[in-house]
Design an enzyme around this catalytic site. Structure first.
Site, PDB file in Angstrom:
ATOM      1  N   SER A   1      17.318 -41.390 -15.800  1.00  0.00           N
ATOM      2  CA  SER A   1      16.043 -40.704 -15.599  1.00  0.00           C
ATOM      3  C   SER A   1      15.758 -40.715 -14.101  1.00  0.00           C
ATOM      4  CB  SER A   1      14.937 -41.426 -16.365  1.00  0.00           C
ATOM      5  OG  SER A   1      13.714 -40.776 -16.114  1.00  0.00           O
TER       6      SER A   1
ATOM      7  N   TYR B   1      15.361 -33.165 -20.234  1.00  0.00           N
ATOM      8  CA  TYR B   1      13.905 -33.177 -20.394  1.00  0.00           C
ATOM      9  C   TYR B   1      13.213 -33.476 -19.071  1.00  0.00           C
ATOM     10  CZ  TYR B   1      14.196 -38.295 -20.343  1.00  0.00           C
ATOM     11  OH  TYR B   1      14.416 -39.588 -19.971  1.00  0.00           O
TER      12      TYR B   1
ATOM     13  N   ARG C   1       5.540 -47.298 -18.052  1.00  0.00           N
ATOM     14  CA  ARG C   1       5.566 -48.314 -16.995  1.00  0.00           C
ATOM     15  C   ARG C   1       4.971 -49.579 -17.565  1.00  0.00           C
ATOM     16  NH1 ARG C   1       3.864 -43.600 -13.671  1.00  0.00           N
ATOM     17  NH2 ARG C   1       5.341 -43.365 -11.932  1.00  0.00           N
TER      18      ARG C   1
ATOM     19  N   CYS D   1      11.333 -38.469 -14.452  1.00  0.00           N
ATOM     20  CA  CYS D   1      10.021 -39.024 -14.769  1.00  0.00           C
ATOM     21  C   CYS D   1       9.153 -39.218 -13.528  1.00  0.00           C
ATOM     22  CB  CYS D   1      10.148 -40.325 -15.540  1.00  0.00           C
ATOM     23  SG  CYS D   1      11.007 -41.612 -14.626  1.00  0.00           S
TER      24      CYS D   1
ATOM     25  N   GLY E   1      13.926 -40.839 -10.856  1.00  0.00           N
ATOM     26  CA  GLY E   1      12.626 -41.269 -10.319  1.00  0.00           C
ATOM     27  C   GLY E   1      12.462 -40.568  -8.985  1.00  0.00           C
ATOM     28  N   THR E   2      11.965 -39.357  -9.053  1.00  0.00           N
ATOM     29  CA  THR E   2      11.949 -38.538  -7.830  1.00  0.00           C
ATOM     30  C   THR E   2      10.878 -38.975  -6.842  1.00  0.00           C
ATOM     31  OG1 THR E   2      10.716 -36.971  -9.155  1.00  0.00           O
ATOM     32  CG2 THR E   2      13.049 -36.491  -8.788  1.00  0.00           C
ATOM     33  N   ASN E   3       9.946 -39.847  -7.288  1.00  0.00           N
ATOM     34  CA  ASN E   3       8.983 -40.367  -6.309  1.00  0.00           C
ATOM     35  C   ASN E   3       9.713 -41.258  -5.317  1.00  0.00           C
ATOM     36  OD1 ASN E   3       7.074 -39.199  -7.988  1.00  0.00           O
ATOM     37  ND2 ASN E   3       6.592 -41.113  -9.032  1.00  0.00           N
ATOM     38  N   ASP E   4      10.447 -42.232  -5.855  1.00  0.00           N
ATOM     39  CA  ASP E   4      11.181 -43.118  -4.953  1.00  0.00           C
ATOM     40  C   ASP E   4      12.354 -42.392  -4.296  1.00  0.00           C
ATOM     41  OD1 ASP E   4      10.195 -45.813  -4.608  1.00  0.00           O
ATOM     42  OD2 ASP E   4      10.274 -45.945  -6.785  1.00  0.00           O
TER      43      ASP E   4
ATOM     44  N   HIS F   1      -6.106 -38.368   2.510  1.00  0.00           N
ATOM     45  CA  HIS F   1      -5.902 -39.448   1.534  1.00  0.00           C
ATOM     46  C   HIS F   1      -6.685 -39.168   0.258  1.00  0.00           C
ATOM     47  CE1 HIS F   1      -6.904 -43.391  -0.297  1.00  0.00           C
ATOM     48  NE2 HIS F   1      -5.641 -43.643  -0.021  1.00  0.00           N
TER      49      HIS F   1
ATOM     50  N   GLY G   1      -7.873  -7.619   5.105  1.00  0.00           N
ATOM     51  CA  GLY G   1      -8.684  -7.647   6.313  1.00  0.00           C
ATOM     52  C   GLY G   1      -8.021  -8.325   7.504  1.00  0.00           C
TER      53      GLY G   1
ATOM     54  N   ARG H   1      -3.108   3.024   8.792  1.00  0.00           N
ATOM     55  CA  ARG H   1      -3.472   1.811   8.041  1.00  0.00           C
ATOM     56  C   ARG H   1      -2.294   0.863   7.922  1.00  0.00           C
ATOM     57  NH1 ARG H   1      -8.019   2.951   4.578  1.00  0.00           N
ATOM     58  NH2 ARG H   1      -8.627   5.126   4.820  1.00  0.00           N
TER      59      ARG H   1
ATOM     60  N   MET I   1      -5.196  -7.381   9.161  1.00  0.00           N
ATOM     61  CA  MET I   1      -4.576  -6.492  10.153  1.00  0.00           C
ATOM     62  C   MET I   1      -5.450  -5.256  10.369  1.00  0.00           C
ATOM     63  SD  MET I   1      -0.589  -6.981   9.230  1.00  0.00           S
ATOM     64  CE  MET I   1      -0.848  -6.569   7.538  1.00  0.00           C
TER      65      MET I   1
ATOM     66  N   ARG J   1      10.320 -48.812 -19.316  1.00  0.00           N
ATOM     67  CA  ARG J   1      10.946 -49.285 -18.084  1.00  0.00           C
ATOM     68  C   ARG J   1      10.590 -50.744 -17.844  1.00  0.00           C
ATOM     69  NH1 ARG J   1       9.257 -46.771 -12.488  1.00  0.00           N
ATOM     70  NH2 ARG J   1       7.474 -48.146 -12.803  1.00  0.00           N
TER      71      ARG J   1
ATOM     72  N   LYS K   1       0.836  -1.208   0.000  1.00  0.00           N
ATOM     73  CA  LYS K   1       0.000   0.000   0.000  1.00  0.00           C
ATOM     74  C   LYS K   1       0.870   1.257   0.000  1.00  0.00           C
ATOM     75  CE  LYS K   1      -3.708   0.115   2.691  1.00  0.00           C
ATOM     76  NZ  LYS K   1      -5.059   0.492   2.306  1.00  0.00           N
TER      77      LYS K   1
ATOM     78  N   ARG L   1      -3.099  -1.094  -6.779  1.00  0.00           N
ATOM     79  CA  ARG L   1      -2.120  -2.187  -6.854  1.00  0.00           C
ATOM     80  C   ARG L   1      -2.413  -2.995  -8.104  1.00  0.00           C
ATOM     81  NH1 ARG L   1      -5.079  -5.349  -1.967  1.00  0.00           N
ATOM     82  NH2 ARG L   1      -7.014  -5.452  -3.120  1.00  0.00           N
TER      83      ARG L   1
ATOM     84  N   GLU M   1      16.821 -43.524  -8.659  1.00  0.00           N
ATOM     85  CA  GLU M   1      15.725 -43.348  -7.698  1.00  0.00           C
ATOM     86  C   GLU M   1      16.057 -43.910  -6.326  1.00  0.00           C
ATOM     87  OE1 GLU M   1      12.186 -45.319  -9.133  1.00  0.00           O
ATOM     88  OE2 GLU M   1      13.312 -46.991  -9.944  1.00  0.00           O
TER      89      GLU M   1
HETATM   90  C1  PEP Z   1       9.671 -42.708  -9.416  1.00  0.00           C
HETATM   91  O1  PEP Z   1       9.969 -43.423  -8.471  1.00  0.00           O
HETATM   92  O2  PEP Z   1       9.807 -41.470  -9.425  1.00  0.00           O
HETATM   93  C2  PEP Z   1       9.124 -43.317 -10.639  1.00  0.00           C
HETATM   94  C3  PEP Z   1       8.889 -42.580 -11.702  1.00  0.00           C
HETATM   95  O3  PEP Z   1       8.779 -44.620 -10.572  1.00  0.00           O
HETATM   96  P1  PEP Z   1       7.439 -45.156  -9.899  1.00  0.00           P
HETATM   97  O4  PEP Z   1       6.613 -43.983  -9.564  1.00  0.00           O
HETATM   98  O5  PEP Z   1       6.806 -46.052 -10.883  1.00  0.00           O
HETATM   99  O6  PEP Z   1       7.982 -45.874  -8.717  1.00  0.00           O
HETATM  100 MG    MG Z   2      10.115 -45.552  -8.785  1.00  0.00          MG
END
Ligand code: PEP
Ligand code: MG
Length: 902
Positions: free
Chosen positions: A786, A874, A582, A854, A788-791, A459, A107, A98, A109, A637, A29, A343, A767
């Protein structure tokens, strides 16, 4: 302003000293009031006390040295400029105090108006307002009320109650019926309330009022609601608020006064035009309180043409200056226009694209800037279907918009029923108090999920978002009774079989079927809307900005797809190959029996027979995918999940066997199956026999898959196609694992491609944390990585992927241990560091090593920026996220200046 000429730290800025880029110091402000002042726009004079002063006050519990003197100096300058003194009994200067933080916290503060009024100056104010006693006493009672509540924590209801009593005594329910005498009486009553709660009289010293009000605004930074809001909006807790002291102007001095808000474009659609509301003879707070209905801004033209024209001129000027949609608050005091705030305005996702496109057309911004002003989250929103709410549909409940989209369908209460009805081709909404992993099949079958409990990380919410399914969670007005197959809401009962509609963006729940409109943006990506030939500003803007992003981005975008249909759709959405196919779903359905035979085989020949039967089926799978992605790389894979996932669950089998035994039936086969399931049972299947481990333990399994992939590629090549297969080994932690699989695979490739040459790459997922840390060794045996950022997140944090988000992430989010689930957006410091190390060491060992990601993070906007920074080649994500990743990859390139080297 002698104080500022010394070496003392500067805590107070006159509006003429600041500018719009000083938001950190002056708050949004204050910075924008300064900017408007310097543009020569009519801003009531004032000054801003910096966020640093607030931070110092909050740290020590007292005003920093020098602040009081600087306020004094600025107040004197203000008084000189206005030719009035704060609280002067004859002709008082009044100010508002203000809050205004760097990020807007609407609103949350405090604000105190009319500071400077007391028993004497109220008389002066009346004289100044042409003998308008009512106005003066009304202003005074508002000050006591606001000051009492904000500064001295007097319960607000007591003032409300006194006001109600005054109205009742007068036989009215309208504030405007109270005359000056009534309000004078109300001031007395308010003062008594004030004294009762504070043990002191209402302060008559104007400067004391000012100092206390400033302190209260500082303190309001830590009010409970502000703290909660910041947590939700992820605004850092240590910024503090600035405080603006502004000369009061009054919109409630009669019919030639008023107050309003305006937008320089429609914040809903982005359309050009004049949008806003005006309320004559009122102060800003009356507009908020909704005491009377506002009129469209255009009507101001009839009421006060000269102010209206001036306002339009200022709006055009502001837009050109900010090069963006601005929102504005203004007041007209007896025919004189004053700008109280501006603003860069908030807008919907559609408006963001449309406005960015328009501003490019108008030459105000270039395409890089347009790209910077939109984002992937907005694009994702535009890709969901929406309800067509032009008919009268009233929501019966509102929960949390947990996973966006719009879905209508038949209500079911169990997973089994959801699966049954979906199999009949019905659209169903699965309604539960909350969901658990057993509901997974039902969630897959349902069009949407509605729960009465749980938040954004419940969940239901997490799983639905993962599936791209509409979900409303925590709609607590709904009373779910699963055994009775019904829920009640707002006095109505909804039975299984009835139809409801849920909006996963707004969290609203409707009874009956609300028509759903497909997304035009998806139609455009699908190729069914030609942006050059349709009159749709949104589609044209999206097309233009996406084209620019594609031209700028360095990251390629691939998709995670394991069917021909998904591959085809992703390709239309702009995917440049498959980053993760997969293969596990290819082992389900009518192939289950073969897989069971494979798992249960006692002798090599039985196993080989099962694998041989699976080979042609797998080959057909790959032929279809290579065909859809012809000319583009396809990373297949090898199978990853533990094999017992392909067998019936232990408990169910045990019961079946026991029942059959009881009946005296022949259970030899079931017993063998049960024994196998028991044998394979693991406490931690995610850390057990899966991925490459499985390939090394079950002879011929990976070999069959490799053969199917290469034979499919050769078949496509023979038909004139251009398949580009890449074979990827999952869950590698040591180079020796990869070397073993690779040696076997190379023999097969060599043999199969003798007939027709096809280049086949062999690489690995990274991974497992150990793989990241030994990437230099692994790169010797891998043609690509590649991530595997989930694992990698699961094993990096030690968080079980399937459990923790539903179990306790809410608490971690509440405590701020992380601001967003690390499964959703990459944890740059920890898991991200593993990615960085592996990328650097992998490339050092094998220059030019191809790097991709991936895991789910490949489609998350913030993570895409990180992968750009780390230098991956990629990202790969689900088909629907492909446009989001393209856009964000373009933004990342533009923002870091590194563009177009693909
Ligand atoms: C992962 O682990 O990031 C991955 C792509 O493999 P998945 O999800 O199938 O375990
Ligand atoms: Mg995995």
């Amino acid at each position: 302003m002698a104080a500022q000429e010394t070496d003392e730290h500067k805590y107070v800025y006159d509006f003429s000293e600041g500018n719009k880029d000083l938001k950190d110091l002056l708050g949004g402000k204050g910075a924008n009031l300064a900017e408007m002042t310097n543009l020569g726009l009519p801003v009531p004079p004032g000054f801003t006390i910096t966020t640093e002063a607030c931070q110092a006050y909050l740290a020590t519990g007292r005003e920093p040295d020098g602040l009081a003197g600087q306020i004094e100096a600025h107040l004197e300058a203000l008084e000189r400029a206005m030719g009035k003194h704060l609280g002067d009994p004859r002709d008082p200067l009044l100010v508002s105090v203000r809050s205004g933080a760097k990020f807007s916290m609407p609103g949350m503060m405090e604000t105190v108006l009319n500071v400077g009024l007391n028993d004497q100056s109220v008389v002066g104010l009346s004289a100044q307002a042409g003998g308008n006693d009512r106005f003066a006493w009304d202003s005074y009672r508002r000050l006591i009320q606001m000051f009492g509540k904000t500064v001295c924590e007097v319960p607000g209801e007591e003032f409300e109650h006194a006001l109600d009593e005054a109205k009742a005594a007068k036989g009215t329910s309208n504030d405007l019926d109270l005359d000056a005498d009534d309000l004078r009486g109300l001031v007395d009553a308010y003062k008594k309330i004030f004294a009762k709660h504070t043990g002191r009289e209402f302060p008559q010293q104007p400067r004391e009022q000012l100092d206390l009000a400033i302190r209260a605004v500082f303190e309001s930074w830590n009010a409970e609601r502000a703290v909660l809001y910041r947590r939700q909006e992820r605004i850092p807790a240590d910024l503090g608020t600035a405080v603006n002291v502004v000369t009061m102007v009054f919109g409630n001095l009669g019919p030639d006064s008023g107050t309003g808000v305006a937008f320089t474009r429609d914040p809903g659609s982005g359309a050009q035009g004049i949008y806003g509301d005006y309320l004559a003879n009122a102060q800003g707070e009356d507009v908020v309180a909704g005491i009377r209905n506002t009129v469209p801004l255009q009507e101001l033209e009839q009421l006060d043409k000269s102010s209206y024209d001036e306002l339009l001129g200022i709006m055009a000027r502001l837009e050109e200056h900010y090069r963006d949609l601005c929102d504005i608050e203004f007041t007209i005091e007896r025919g004189k226009l004053w700008m109280l705030q501006t603003r860069v305005g908030k807008r919907t996702a559609a408006a963001a694209f449309v406005i960015a496109g328009q501003l490019v057309d108008e030459g105000l911004i270039d395409l890089d800037e347009a790209l910077h002003r939109v984002n992937g989250a907005q694009l994702a929103q535009l890709m969901f279907p929406r309800f067509q709410l032009d008919h009268e549909f009233e929501a019966v409940a509102t929960g949390i918009g947990a996973s966006p989209g719009a879905a209508s369908g038949t209500v079911v209460f169990t997973s089994a029923r959801a699966v049954e009805l979906a199999a009949e081709g019905k659209s169903v909404i699965l309604v539960r108090r909350e969901t658990n992993p057993d509901d997974l099949n039902g969630m897959i079958a349902a069009q949407g999920i509605l729960t009465s409990r749980g938040g954004k990380t419940s969940h239901a919410a997490v799983v639905a978002r993962g599936m791209g399914k509409t979900c409303v969670s925590g709609a607590d007005a709904i009373e779910v009774n699963v055994p009775a197959k019904r829920f009640t809401v707002a006095g109505q009962t909804v039975h299984e079989g009835d139809v409801v509609s849920i909006d996963g963006t707004t969290g609203k729940v409707y009874l009956g079927e609300v028509p759903v409109m497909p997304s035009e943006v998806v139609q455009y990506f699908e190729g069914s809307l030609d942006p050059e030939h349709i009159d749709n500003a949104l589609v044209r803007a999206v097309h233009r900005i996406m084209t620019h992003a594609d031209g700028k981005r360095r990251l390629a975008v691939r998709t995670n797809a394991d069917t021909g249909a998904d591959a085809a759709r992703a390709r239309r959405f702009g995917a440049e190959g498959i980053g993760l196919c997969r293969t596990e779903h290819m082992f389900l359905g009518d192939r289950r029996e073969l897989v069971e035979r494979l798992i249960l085989a006692r002798a090599a020949d039985e196993r080989e027979a099962a694998l041989e039967a699976l080979l042609p089926l797998q080959r057909d799978d790959f032929v279809e995918i290579f065909r859809e992605m012809d000319g583009l790389p396809v990373t297949v894979r090898l199978i990853d999940p533990p094999l017992h996932e392909f067998l019936p669950p232990l408990e169910q089998l045990a019961v079946n066997v026991a029942v059959a035994q009881e009946r005296g039936e022949d259970v030899a086969k079931e017993e063998a199956l049960l024994a196998a399931v028991r044998r394979m049972h693991e406490e931690n299947p995610m850390l057990g026999l899966r991925g490459v481990r499985l390939g090394l333990v079950i002879p011929g399994l990976f070999a069959m898959q490799v053969r199917a992939i290469v034979e499919a590629a050769v078949e496509c090549a023979k038909r004139g196609g251009d398949p580009k297969p890449e074979i990827m080994v999952p869950l590698v932690g040591a180079v020796q694992e990869l070397e073993t699989v690779r040696a076997e695979a190379e023999k097969i490739i060599e043999e199969v491609t003798r007939e027709k040459a096809v280049e086949v790459l062999i690489g690995t997922m990274i991974e497992v944390p150990r793989a990241a840390l030994t990437a230099g060794q692994i790169a010797e045996a891998a043609q690509f990585f590649s991530f595997g950022t989930n694992d990698l997140t699961q094993m990096g944090w030690g968080f079980s992927r399937d459990d923790v988000e539903g179990a306790f992430f809410w608490r971690y989010l509440e405590l701020g241990i992380f601001g967003i689930s690390p499964f959703e957006s990459i944890d740059r410091d920890g898991v991200g560091r593993l990615v960085r190390i592996a990328a650097e060491e992998g490339r050092a060992a094998r220059p030019g090593l191809k790097l991709g990601v991936c895991g789910e993070h490949g489609g998350d906007p913030d993570s895409v920026h990180f992968f750009h920074e780390v230098g991956l080649d990629y990202v790969s994500c689900s088909p629907f996220r492909v446009p989001v990743a393209r856009l964000e990859a373009g933004r990342a390139a533009v923002e870091t200046g590194g563009s177009d080297s693909r």
